[in-house]
Design a protein around this motif. Structure first.
Motif, PDB file in Angstrom:
ATOM      1  N   GLY A 164       0.904  -1.271   0.010  1.00 48.16           N
ATOM      2  CA  GLY A 164      -0.014  -0.057  -0.021  1.00 48.16           C
ATOM      3  C   GLY A 164       1.170   0.914  -0.348  1.00 48.16           C
ATOM      4  N   ASP A 165       2.113   1.181   1.033  1.00 46.73           N
ATOM      5  CA  ASP A 165       3.005   2.568   0.500  1.00 46.73           C
ATOM      6  C   ASP A 165       3.645   2.498  -0.360  1.00 46.73           C
ATOM      7  N   TYR A 166       3.959   1.332  -1.152  1.00 42.22           N
ATOM      8  CA  TYR A 166       4.724   1.616  -2.794  1.00 42.22           C
ATOM      9  C   TYR A 166       3.526   1.978  -3.307  1.00 42.22           C
ATOM     10  N   VAL A 167       2.822   1.687  -3.005  1.00 46.07           N
ATOM     11  CA  VAL A 167       1.854   2.391  -4.578  1.00 46.07           C
ATOM     12  C   VAL A 167       1.379   3.300  -4.607  1.00 46.07           C
ATOM     13  N   LYS A 168       1.153   3.701  -3.081  1.00 40.57           N
ATOM     14  CA  LYS A 168       0.076   4.971  -3.471  1.00 40.57           C
ATOM     15  C   LYS A 168       0.602   6.547  -3.862  1.00 40.57           C
ATOM     16  N   PRO A 169       1.289   6.822  -4.089  1.00 40.30           N
ATOM     17  CA  PRO A 169       2.349   7.491  -4.782  1.00 40.30           C
ATOM     18  C   PRO A 169       1.780   7.346  -6.719  1.00 40.30           C
ATOM     19  N   LEU A 170       1.774   6.428  -6.780  1.00 38.00           N
ATOM     20  CA  LEU A 170       0.662   6.262  -8.576  1.00 38.00           C
ATOM     21  C   LEU A 170       0.271   6.212  -8.434  1.00 38.00           C
ATOM     22  N   GLY A 171      -1.096   5.848  -7.339  1.00 43.12           N
ATOM     23  CA  GLY A 171      -2.429   6.315  -7.357  1.00 43.12           C
ATOM     24  C   GLY A 171      -3.462   5.705  -5.763  1.00 43.12           C
ATOM     25  N   GLY A 172      -4.269   6.583  -5.807  1.00 45.06           N
ATOM     26  CA  GLY A 172      -5.293   5.729  -4.425  1.00 45.06           C
ATOM     27  C   GLY A 172      -6.327   5.389  -5.321  1.00 45.06           C
ATOM     28  N   ARG A 173      -6.348   4.758  -6.022  1.00 47.21           N
ATOM     29  CA  ARG A 173      -7.621   3.883  -6.501  1.00 47.21           C
ATOM     30  C   ARG A 173      -6.941   2.554  -6.787  1.00 47.21           C
ATOM     31  N   PRO A 174      -6.736   2.025  -6.648  1.00 51.91           N
ATOM     32  CA  PRO A 174      -6.008   0.870  -7.549  1.00 51.91           C
ATOM     33  C   PRO A 174      -7.032  -0.394  -7.937  1.00 51.91           C
ATOM     34  N   LEU A 175      -6.755  -0.973  -8.870  1.00 50.16           N
ATOM     35  CA  LEU A 175      -7.689  -2.199  -8.801  1.00 50.16           C
ATOM     36  C   LEU A 175      -6.024  -3.394  -9.022  1.00 50.16           C
ATOM     37  N   ARG A 202     -12.684  -7.367 -19.706  1.00 52.39           N
ATOM     38  CA  ARG A 202     -13.472  -7.524 -18.372  1.00 52.39           C
ATOM     39  C   ARG A 202     -13.175  -6.661 -17.512  1.00 52.39           C
ATOM     40  N   ILE A 203     -11.919  -6.893 -17.911  1.00 55.16           N
ATOM     41  CA  ILE A 203     -11.220  -5.944 -16.905  1.00 55.16           C
ATOM     42  C   ILE A 203     -10.967  -4.643 -16.979  1.00 55.16           C
ATOM     43  N   LEU A 204     -11.002  -4.328 -17.943  1.00 50.74           N
ATOM     44  CA  LEU A 204     -10.994  -2.667 -18.790  1.00 50.74           C
ATOM     45  C   LEU A 204     -12.401  -1.948 -18.602  1.00 50.74           C
ATOM     46  N   GLU A 205     -13.076  -3.170 -18.176  1.00 57.02           N
ATOM     47  CA  GLU A 205     -14.987  -2.273 -18.033  1.00 57.02           C
ATOM     48  C   GLU A 205     -14.885  -2.007 -16.206  1.00 57.02           C
ATOM     49  N   ILE A 206     -13.294  -2.437 -16.038  1.00 59.39           N
ATOM     50  CA  ILE A 206     -13.938  -2.609 -14.392  1.00 59.39           C
ATOM     51  C   ILE A 206     -13.251  -1.324 -13.887  1.00 59.39           C
ATOM     52  N   ALA A 207     -12.332  -2.061 -14.638  1.00 60.80           N
ATOM     53  CA  ALA A 207     -11.499   0.020 -13.849  1.00 60.80           C
ATOM     54  C   ALA A 207     -11.483   0.559 -14.645  1.00 60.80           C
ATOM     55  N   LYS A 208     -12.634   1.244 -15.683  1.00 60.88           N
ATOM     56  CA  LYS A 208     -13.544   2.323 -15.795  1.00 60.88           C
ATOM     57  C   LYS A 208     -14.742   2.823 -15.197  1.00 60.88           C
ATOM     58  N   SER A 209     -15.249   1.555 -14.686  1.00 60.10           N
ATOM     59  CA  SER A 209     -16.247   1.734 -13.540  1.00 60.10           C
ATOM     60  C   SER A 209     -15.738   2.490 -12.151  1.00 60.10           C
ATOM     61  N   THR A 210     -14.677   2.210 -11.300  1.00 59.82           N
ATOM     62  CA  THR A 210     -13.866   1.856 -10.342  1.00 59.82           C
ATOM     63  C   THR A 210     -13.054   3.020 -10.947  1.00 59.82           C
ATOM     64  N   GLN A 211     -12.981   3.671 -11.251  1.00 64.91           N
ATOM     65  CA  GLN A 211     -12.113   4.416 -11.876  1.00 64.91           C
ATOM     66  C   GLN A 211     -10.521   4.862 -11.002  1.00 64.91           C
ATOM     67  N   ALA A 212     -10.118   3.218 -11.772  1.00 68.70           N
ATOM     68  CA  ALA A 212      -8.804   2.927 -10.883  1.00 68.70           C
ATOM     69  C   ALA A 212      -8.083   3.746 -11.937  1.00 68.70           C
ATOM     70  N   ASP A 213      -7.225   4.456 -11.133  1.00 63.33           N
ATOM     71  CA  ASP A 213      -5.994   5.541 -11.559  1.00 63.33           C
ATOM     72  C   ASP A 213      -4.542   4.411 -10.969  1.00 63.33           C
ATOM     73  N   VAL A 214      -4.693   2.949 -11.338  1.00 64.25           N
ATOM     74  CA  VAL A 214      -3.440   2.254 -10.986  1.00 64.25           C
ATOM     75  C   VAL A 214      -4.047   0.725 -11.593  1.00 64.25           C
ATOM     76  N   ILE A 215      -3.015   0.036 -11.783  1.00 69.88           N
ATOM     77  CA  ILE A 215      -3.057  -1.970 -11.843  1.00 69.88           C
ATOM     78  C   ILE A 215      -2.821  -2.054 -10.924  1.00 69.88           C
ATOM     79  N   VAL A 216      -2.632  -3.244 -10.472  1.00 68.71           N
ATOM     80  CA  VAL A 216      -2.254  -3.562  -9.617  1.00 68.71           C
ATOM     81  C   VAL A 216      -2.402  -5.861 -10.140  1.00 68.71           C
TER      82      VAL A 216
END
Length: 361
Positions: A22-33, A75-89
């Motif tokens: 969480g600490d490592y990814v947070k600088p890249l985005g606050g809404r991770p998928l 399929r996962i692209l649609e989930i990323a859009k609906s959740t407004q994901a700003d970083v993918i893990v």
């Protein structure tokens, strides 16, 4: 031709590192998928969820269905859009990671790659392999940038089956020899330019690390422990080999691996297990010194990599089938044409037979 070296923006490795994701990814985005298959989710899902919660990130965890194909990516692209994901893990094996890379590429957001095994050098690369829904190869997706971050939890990786790490050593074993051939020929690398001294040095360090720590790491992993040797081999299999192959180039060993997929008897083998024999064949192809060939054979035997076709499941030497392997290895566009001399199927056929015989001595 310009010299080019490419790499991930950040590489993180250590025992228990997932607890800090969480600490490592947070600088890249606050809404991770985050995507992971059912097995991996059961293994690390709670740790990942707790870490992102502590970092006050709005995590969405999605189950990966097992195949890096266009349907799953979409399929996962649609989930990323609906959740407004700003970083993918991506957390797991190669297909999970390639799916995460692909989704991030199309979403135009950063990607964090978290391998749970060290069986190939693909995690650090700017490449995804896409299959059909039934698992047949479809295409390569060439991504303009490497992953923003690669996180290796060595405690998790040490708990994976030993054969997977050994296969990673087989993949890494080819790195220096293919890099060396590519540096002599001057052919373009996967990075799109000429090799650099830095990349070649990393490829050589990869080989030296395998020889120094490969057997010790295998013994440790067989006992589900992570020690200094395991740490070194995970770095060699992933970072050193990844940067080495991508920025120094591939040559005969990987092309021969591709040819070996023609043999049904070899279908049960992991990528790195076939690459190991491809490396031995490349050394015979270039008439390398016997001392070097012996060192490679002894290393392979010490960790359990195949050194001959019988080791790989071939019951009898069918010369017609082996010639098909040789011809496929020399197909147009194959990396065998990065060797510093012209290579024909007849040369590969002869080298395979010699490697097979010497690999039994």
């Amino acid at each position: 031709m310009d010299k080019i070296i490419i790499s991930p923006s950040k590489y993180v490795q250590g025992a228990g590192t997932l607890a800090k994701i969480g600490d490592y990814v947070k600088p890249l985005g606050g809404r991770p998928l985050a995507i992971a298959d059912e097995v991996v989710t059961g293994l690390v899902g709670e740790t990942v969820t707790s870490s992102f919660a502590a970092a006050e990130a709005k995590l969405t965890m999605e189950k990966f269905n097992g195949e890096c194909c266009r349907d799953e990516i979409n399929r996962i692209l649609e989930i990323a859009k609906s959740t407004q994901a700003d970083v993918i893990v991506g957390i797991g094996g190669g297909k999970t990671l390639d799916t995460a890379k692909s989704v991030a590429f199309y979403s135009k957001v950063p990607v964090v790659v978290v391998p749970t095994i060290a069986s190939t050098d693909a995690p650090t690369s700017a490449l995804a392999v896409i299959y059909t829904p039934t698992g047949e190869f479809s295409e390569y997706l060439m991504i303009p940038t490497n992953p923003n971050m690669v996180i290796m939890d060595t405690k998790v990786i040490a708990g994976a089956p030993t054969r997977l790490m050994v296969a990673g050593m087989g993949d890494a074993l080819s790195t220096y020899f293919e890099a060396r051939a590519n540096s002599i020929s001057g052919k373009p690398t996967m990075a799109g330019g000429a090799s650099t001294k830095a990349a070649l040095a990393l490829a050589k360090l990869c080989y030296e690390t395998l020889l120094a720590d490969g057997l010790k790491a295998k013994v440790a992993v067989e006992n589900n422990i992570s020690d200094k040797a395991v740490e070194n081999i995970i770095e060699a299999n992933t970072l050193l080999s990844g940067l080495g192959f991508e920025s120094s180039g591939l040559a005969a060993a990987h092309a021969i691996h591709n040819g070996l997929t023609k043999l049904e008897e070899c279908h049960h083998l992991y990528h790195g297990e076939k690459v190991a024999f491809g490396t031995l064949t490349q050394l015979l192809l270039e008439n390398a010194p016997m001392e070097e060939i012996r060192t490679v054979i002894e290393f392979c035997r010490s960790v359990g990599l195949p050194t001959n076709l019988f080791d790989m499941g071939v019951k009898e030497l069918d010369h017609a089938k082996l010639m098909e392997v040789a011809e496929a290895s020399c197909a147009e566009g194959e990396t065998i044409h990065n060797m510093p001399f012209a290579v024909t199927p007849e040369m590969v056929f002869a080298a395979m037979l010699s490697a097979h015989e010497i690999g039994q001595m």
